[in-house]
Design a protein around this motif. Structure first.
Motif, mmCIF file in Angstrom:
data_model
loop_
_atom_site.group_PDB
_atom_site.id
_atom_site.type_symbol
_atom_site.label_atom_id
_atom_site.label_comp_id
_atom_site.label_asym_id
_atom_site.label_seq_id
_atom_site.Cartn_x
_atom_site.Cartn_y
_atom_site.Cartn_z
ATOM 1 N N SER A 106 17.529 -22.473 -5.519
ATOM 2 C CA SER A 106 18.937 -22.138 -5.298
ATOM 3 C C SER A 106 19.769 -23.402 -5.090
ATOM 4 O O SER A 106 20.913 -23.484 -5.542
ATOM 5 C CB SER A 106 19.076 -21.208 -4.080
ATOM 6 N N GLY A 107 19.208 -24.376 -4.391
ATOM 7 C CA GLY A 107 19.920 -25.631 -4.193
ATOM 8 C C GLY A 107 20.194 -26.345 -5.496
ATOM 9 O O GLY A 107 21.274 -26.916 -5.692
ATOM 10 N N ASP A 108 19.238 -26.298 -6.412
ATOM 11 C CA ASP A 108 19.423 -26.900 -7.729
ATOM 12 C C ASP A 108 20.517 -26.182 -8.506
ATOM 13 O O ASP A 108 21.412 -26.806 -9.067
ATOM 14 C CB ASP A 108 18.102 -26.841 -8.496
ATOM 15 N N ALA A 109 20.460 -24.846 -8.532
ATOM 16 C CA ALA A 109 21.424 -24.064 -9.314
ATOM 17 C C ALA A 109 22.850 -24.267 -8.818
ATOM 18 O O ALA A 109 23.803 -24.181 -9.597
ATOM 19 C CB ALA A 109 21.051 -22.592 -9.272
ATOM 20 N N ALA A 110 23.010 -24.575 -7.521
ATOM 21 C CA ALA A 110 24.358 -24.701 -6.961
ATOM 22 C C ALA A 110 25.086 -25.939 -7.462
ATOM 23 O O ALA A 110 26.315 -25.957 -7.509
ATOM 24 C CB ALA A 110 24.282 -24.728 -5.434
ATOM 25 N N ILE A 111 24.354 -26.988 -7.848
ATOM 26 C CA ILE A 111 25.011 -28.241 -8.264
ATOM 27 C C ILE A 111 24.487 -28.726 -9.619
ATOM 28 O O ILE A 111 24.573 -29.912 -9.924
ATOM 29 C CB ILE A 111 24.827 -29.348 -7.202
ATOM 30 N N GLU A 152 14.758 -31.693 3.552
ATOM 31 C CA GLU A 152 15.097 -30.659 2.570
ATOM 32 C C GLU A 152 14.474 -29.317 2.991
ATOM 33 O O GLU A 152 13.325 -29.259 3.447
ATOM 34 C CB GLU A 152 14.576 -31.045 1.182
ATOM 35 N N GLU A 153 15.246 -28.282 2.802
ATOM 36 C CA GLU A 153 14.766 -26.948 3.151
ATOM 37 C C GLU A 153 14.170 -26.260 1.942
ATOM 38 O O GLU A 153 14.468 -26.605 0.793
ATOM 39 C CB GLU A 153 15.918 -26.111 3.721
ATOM 40 N N GLU A 154 13.365 -25.273 2.223
ATOM 41 C CA GLU A 154 12.742 -24.511 1.139
ATOM 42 C C GLU A 154 13.815 -23.899 0.247
ATOM 43 O O GLU A 154 14.848 -23.440 0.727
ATOM 44 C CB GLU A 154 11.857 -23.418 1.724
ATOM 45 N N ASP A 155 13.591 -23.943 -1.058
ATOM 46 C CA ASP A 155 14.517 -23.433 -2.071
ATOM 47 C C ASP A 155 15.764 -24.311 -2.192
ATOM 48 O O ASP A 155 16.768 -23.907 -2.764
ATOM 49 C CB ASP A 155 14.928 -21.982 -1.773
ATOM 50 N N GLY A 156 15.689 -25.525 -1.644
ATOM 51 C CA GLY A 156 16.806 -26.459 -1.748
ATOM 52 C C GLY A 156 16.560 -27.488 -2.838
ATOM 53 O O GLY A 156 16.012 -27.172 -3.901
ATOM 54 N N LEU A 157 16.953 -28.731 -2.568
ATOM 55 C CA LEU A 157 16.760 -29.817 -3.537
ATOM 56 C C LEU A 157 15.377 -30.419 -3.331
ATOM 57 O O LEU A 157 15.200 -31.560 -2.877
ATOM 58 C CB LEU A 157 17.868 -30.855 -3.388
ATOM 59 N N ILE A 158 14.381 -29.659 -3.691
ATOM 60 C CA ILE A 158 12.982 -30.005 -3.458
ATOM 61 C C ILE A 158 12.133 -29.099 -4.341
ATOM 62 O O ILE A 158 12.628 -28.116 -4.895
ATOM 63 C CB ILE A 158 12.621 -29.828 -1.956
#
Length: 267
Positions: A106-111, A152-158
């Protein structure tokens, strides 16, 4: 390096022969490159962990891949990948949750579209977007520098690192992938980073010379000369008037002669 590339090509050939699937996977040292068996297209994942419940929240259970390397908190890494386009116009480097094609965090999709770069630029964050940087037949090596601080949190930029084509295109061939740490130590090496080959732009066809404009002869308007009506000549003297005039002249001559004769006789 040539022997290594030939070995990879042989592995690809054997994989196609043994796996009757729509794609083949070349796995080496935690790098997984998918090659479409019907048209030779590619995409890749770099596996960073084997437990999706702990940092870096990535896993390799799909396709039973190895882990490419385990990142350290606060460390900076540089990813380089060499590609030859068979139609793709650009590339993305993204975060995925697992080792399949998709499952972006989700973090990737946001940016995902926030960090567009030129081909020669060093991207400094994932996701990176090398938009419209290549054309069919070109070979280019792209570079991405990234730092994982451990917060970094789970489902973030990781997660796992994915190399994908622009707009979902997989019309490209991955030639090589290398990951180095800040000291230049090579942590991941797959295939070979080929020298850049940029096909020259075709020379534009010369523009046809414009046809000369036809000469325009100015229209000559004839000068209008007003008609002059000639004055009628003076009326000639009639015959009677001529005789009268002649008689007057003769009279004057005779009178003059008479005066002269008189004066002479008196003398």
């Amino acid at each position: 390096m040539l022997k290594r590339s030939l070995a990879l090509l042989l592995a690809l050939t054997l994989t196609f022969a043994l796996i009757p699937a729509a794609f083949a996977i070349i796995s080496e040292g935690g790098v997984n490159v998918w090659v479409q068996s019907d048209d030779g297209n590619s995409f890749a994942n770099i596996v960073l962990g084997d437990d999706a419940s702990v940092w870096p929240f990535s896993m390799s259970d799909s396709n039973e891949s190895e882990v490419a390397f385990t990142p350290e908190e606060g460390a900076t890494y540089t990813l380089r990948f060499s590609v030859t386009s068979t139609g793709a116009a650009g590339f993305r480097v993204r975060w995925v949750k697992d080792n399949d094609n998709g499952s972006y965090t989700s973090g990737d999709a946001a940016i995902v579209n926030d960090h567009a770069k030129e081909a020669g630029e060093l991207a400094t964050v994932i996701p990176a977007y090398f938009q419209n940087t290549i054309k069919a037949g070109d070979t280019i090596t792209y570079a991405v520098e990234f730092t994982l601080d451990g917060d970094e949190e789970e489902d973030g930029l990781i997660g796992n690192i994915a190399i994908r084509g622009q707009g979902g295109s997989d019309d490209f061939i991955i030639n090589g992938i290398v990951v180095e740490d800040a000291d230049g130590e090579v942590l991941v090496s797959w295939g070979e980073l080929l020298d850049e080959v940029i096909l020259p732009e075709p020379e534009p066809e010369p523009e046809p010379e414009p046809e000369p404009e036809p000469e325009v002869t100015p229209e000559v308007i004839p000068e209008v000369v007003p008609e002059v009506t000639p004055e009628p000549p003076a009326n000639p003297k009639t015959g009677d008037e001529s005789l009268i005039a002649l008689a007057a002249v003769m009279f004057l001559i005779a009178a003059g002669a008479a005066v002269w004769a008189t004066k002479k006789s008196r003398a």
